[in-house]
Design an enzyme around this catalytic site. Structure first.
Site, PDB file in Angstrom:
ATOM      1  N   SER A 281     -15.965   1.259   3.546  1.00 40.40           N
ATOM      2  CA  SER A 281     -16.463   0.495   4.687  1.00 40.40           C
ATOM      3  C   SER A 281     -15.315   0.162   5.619  1.00 40.40           C
ATOM      4  O   SER A 281     -14.252  -0.294   5.179  1.00 40.40           O
ATOM      5  CB  SER A 281     -17.136  -0.797   4.221  1.00 40.40           C
ATOM      6  OG  SER A 281     -17.427  -1.638   5.317  1.00 40.40           O
TER       7      SER A 281
ATOM      8  N   ILE B 135     -14.007  -3.444   5.365  1.00 43.01           N
ATOM      9  CA  ILE B 135     -13.199  -3.904   4.235  1.00 43.01           C
ATOM     10  C   ILE B 135     -11.779  -3.398   4.420  1.00 43.01           C
ATOM     11  O   ILE B 135     -11.533  -2.194   4.456  1.00 43.01           O
ATOM     12  CB  ILE B 135     -13.772  -3.424   2.890  1.00 43.01           C
ATOM     13  CG1 ILE B 135     -15.184  -3.966   2.690  1.00 43.01           C
ATOM     14  CG2 ILE B 135     -12.861  -3.850   1.737  1.00 43.01           C
ATOM     15  CD1 ILE B 135     -15.863  -3.468   1.424  1.00 43.01           C
TER      16      ILE B 135
ATOM     17  N   LYS C 134      13.922   8.669   2.541  1.00 42.90           N
ATOM     18  CA  LYS C 134      14.420   7.615   1.662  1.00 42.90           C
ATOM     19  C   LYS C 134      15.240   8.233   0.532  1.00 42.90           C
ATOM     20  O   LYS C 134      14.762   9.140  -0.161  1.00 42.90           O
ATOM     21  CB  LYS C 134      13.243   6.813   1.073  1.00 42.90           C
ATOM     22  CG  LYS C 134      13.654   5.792   0.021  1.00 42.90           C
ATOM     23  CD  LYS C 134      12.433   5.119  -0.595  1.00 42.90           C
ATOM     24  CE  LYS C 134      12.831   4.236  -1.766  1.00 42.90           C
ATOM     25  NZ  LYS C 134      11.664   3.618  -2.433  1.00 42.90           N
TER      26      LYS C 134
ATOM     27  N   LEU D  65      -4.911  -0.193  -7.435  1.00 47.77           N
ATOM     28  CA  LEU D  65      -5.017  -1.611  -7.747  1.00 47.77           C
ATOM     29  C   LEU D  65      -6.187  -1.924  -8.653  1.00 47.77           C
ATOM     30  O   LEU D  65      -6.174  -2.949  -9.347  1.00 47.77           O
ATOM     31  CB  LEU D  65      -5.144  -2.419  -6.450  1.00 47.77           C
ATOM     32  CG  LEU D  65      -4.043  -2.217  -5.403  1.00 47.77           C
ATOM     33  CD1 LEU D  65      -4.327  -3.070  -4.163  1.00 47.77           C
ATOM     34  CD2 LEU D  65      -2.682  -2.561  -5.980  1.00 47.77           C
TER      35      LEU D  65
ATOM     36  N   GLU E 108      10.253  -1.134  -7.101  1.00 47.81           N
ATOM     37  CA  GLU E 108      10.757   0.227  -7.273  1.00 47.81           C
ATOM     38  C   GLU E 108       9.804   1.269  -6.684  1.00 47.81           C
ATOM     39  O   GLU E 108       9.867   2.445  -7.026  1.00 47.81           O
ATOM     40  CB  GLU E 108      11.022   0.525  -8.755  1.00 47.81           C
ATOM     41  CG  GLU E 108      12.289  -0.132  -9.298  1.00 47.81           C
ATOM     42  CD  GLU E 108      13.572   0.571  -8.840  1.00 47.81           C
ATOM     43  OE1 GLU E 108      13.470   1.644  -8.212  1.00 47.81           O
ATOM     44  OE2 GLU E 108      14.668   0.043  -9.119  1.00 47.81           O
TER      45      GLU E 108
ATOM     46  N   THR F 186       6.609   2.081  -6.975  1.00 48.82           N
ATOM     47  CA  THR F 186       5.900   2.907  -7.958  1.00 48.82           C
ATOM     48  C   THR F 186       4.381   2.932  -7.794  1.00 48.82           C
ATOM     49  O   THR F 186       3.705   3.655  -8.513  1.00 48.82           O
ATOM     50  CB  THR F 186       6.229   2.414  -9.380  1.00 48.82           C
ATOM     51  OG1 THR F 186       5.951   1.014  -9.476  1.00 48.82           O
ATOM     52  CG2 THR F 186       7.683   2.670  -9.720  1.00 48.82           C
TER      53      THR F 186
END
EC number: 1.14.19.9
Length: 500
Positions: free
Chosen positions: A44, A47, A83, A332, A341, A343
């Site tokens: 959505s 969100i 990086k 998540l 770090e 990750t």
């Protein structure tokens, strides 16, 4: 008796949620299995995503090569820079800094790592700083970058996470994935086995699937809420539970490393992109309030803020299962470790590659699920230990936060590594661990853990030979770095992203 299959063949894959996790999965799965799977992604526009995962590690370049993503195209689209490592400032002590660089340092002997020879040379007064023997470290310090023959320079990227998700969406849609706009209003389960049967959207549309990827962020709508998989809380070792993110205008050339700057109760990140800089403060609400942390962040910015600071809450840890029933959590939704770090994207990538290796084409098998969960748990626990190392091994005792970190009891798995290195300088690791021996050595030395002894091989080499050995490595690195262009100039020539 023949083994009984546990579920129907997987032909319909539903990805719940977009963001970095959802669209990385969509890109890889559509590129590899899009011709035999019906893949749908539900998200959505209403969100938002956490969207602070803007620093990466070298494995992302490998992921892109696997699915044939062009580096210049990707970097231009995401306003990316290169990086070479992470600069840790004020971690060991106020005013002290070191770089955890990618790549390797020195030349190992088959019996012992290079750091044994370096430490012997240091005691004899013939060795320079440890980082002087690492190409990536010296290039980062010199603000230089260049693609070298045979992938001679190990690097990652700083990128705009929102732009990255949009880039991967275009890529995945090219391979036939269907994106469905809408909010998930209900999750329906199969009463016969408890698996997820379908997602019901707020529009009333019902989406049936055989396998579901939960990319709903901290909500963990499918894995946590629906399947009820418990969450292991690791805050007894990792005190930080909050972050404040803000974007600023770029000032000066982009450096080829992430900055992690320790404060009295947490740390601050600074990530240079082509068009702006990503900033944030990670902190523990046990030791500081939001207003103080926000004020400290705003007082330590370079460049004008482009966004309003926003607070993000999190609990460090992982779901006890990443794959439960016919649901796999990514990003998540499956767990979280602070971005010290870089990750987060790596863990998403690892789970995607693991899923492709164990894909349940003809049905979900318990042995495959168990193997997936074992590997996922091993991945994040070793990363967890590596992150705890940054807090446990420190000379700082100037604030309650740092004293608590220094004095805490750590997981036995980490304590063993600390005892091993502190005593004999040895580092042993399993084959599939993310962080190399060189990473562990750089951070342990950088944080102030100095081995009491070296391997006997280092003592056998005569001092004159040792000096020539060390000088040869350092001279070769200096010669290579001197020939590299400046990082900012290289990015502008190689992959200009234009105006945002």
């Amino acid at each position: 008796m023949p083994h009984q299959q546990q579920s129907r063949p997987v032909r319909r894959l539903i990805i719940a949620g977009g963001g970095t996790a959802g669209w990385m999965a969509a890109a890889a799965l559509s590129r590899t299995l899009g011709k035999v799977l019906d893949i749908k992604l539900v998200e959505s526009d209403d969100i938002g995503t956490v969207g602070v995962g803007e620093a990466t590690i070298p494995s992302l370049a490998q992921f892109h090569r696997l699915i044939d993503i062009d580096e210049r195209d990707f970097m231009a689209a995401t306003q990316a820079t290169f990086k070479l490592g992470i600069s840790f400032e004020n971690w060991r002590a106020r005013g002290h800094d070191y770089i955890h660089a990618f790549g390797s340092t020195g030349t190992d002997h088959w019996t012992a790592g290079f750091h044994h020879f370096w430490q012997k040379g240091r005691e004899a007064g013939i060795a320079a700083d440890y980082g002087d023997y690492c190409l990536e470290h010296k290039a980062a310090r010199a603000l230089r970058f260049g693609h070298l023959p045979d992938d001679g320079l190990v690097y990652a990227y700083h990128l705009d996470a929102s732009r990255y998700a949009r880039y991967l969406r275009r890529y995945a849609e090219h391979f036939g994935i269907e994106r469905i706009e809408g909010k998930i209003a209900d999750v329906q389960r199969d009463p016969a086995n408890g698996n997820v049967a379908a997602l019901v959207l707020d529009s009333g549309r019902r989406l049936e699937g055989d396998l579901f990827l939960d990319c709903t962020g901290f909500r963990s709508l499918l894995l946590g809420q629906t399947m009820g998989v418990p969450y292991d809380d690791w805050s007894q070792w990792l005190f930080n539970d909050s972050a404040i993110a803000v974007q600023t205008e770029s000032v000066g050339p982009a450096v080829p490393y992430t900055r992690a700057i320790a404060h009295d109760w947490g740390w601050q990140w600074r990530i240079p992109l082509q068009h702006r800089t990503g900033n944030g403060m990670v902190f523990s609400s046990r030791f500081v309030d939001d207003d103080t942390a926000r004020a400290a962040l705003l007082a330590n910015l370079e460049g004008k803020p482009l966004t309003e600071p926003r607070v993000i809450r999190f609990t460090p840890g992982q779901r006890q299962q990443v794959w439960a029933g016919n649901v796999i959590g990514l990003g998540l939704a499956s767990g979280f470790l602070e971005p010290i770090e870089s990750t987060s994207i790596h863990l998403i990538q690892r789970s995607i590659v693991r899923l492709l290796q164990l894909f349940p084409t003809e049905g979900i098998e318990p042995a495959d699920v168990a193997e997936f969960n074992t590997q996922a748990a091993d991945d994040i626990r070793t990363i967890r230990d590596f992150i705890i190392l940054h807090y446990k091994v420190t000379e700082r005792d100037d604030t309650p936060y740092w004293r608590a970190a220094r004095d805490m009891a750590v997981p036995p798995s980490l304590q063993h590594r600390l005892d091993l290195f502190g005593g004999s300088g040895r580092v042993f690791r399993s084959q599939n661990e993310l962080f190399s021996e060189n990473s562990w050595v750089q951070v342990m030395l950088g944080q102030g853990l100095i081995p009491r002894t070296q391997h006997h091989t280092a003592h056998v080499m005569p001092e004159r030979e040792l000096a020539a050995f060390l000088d040869g490595i350092r001279t070769g690195i200096d010669r290579t770095v001197a020939q590299m262009p400046g990082h900012q100039a290289y990015v502008e020539r190689y992959c200009p992203g234009g105006k945002p």
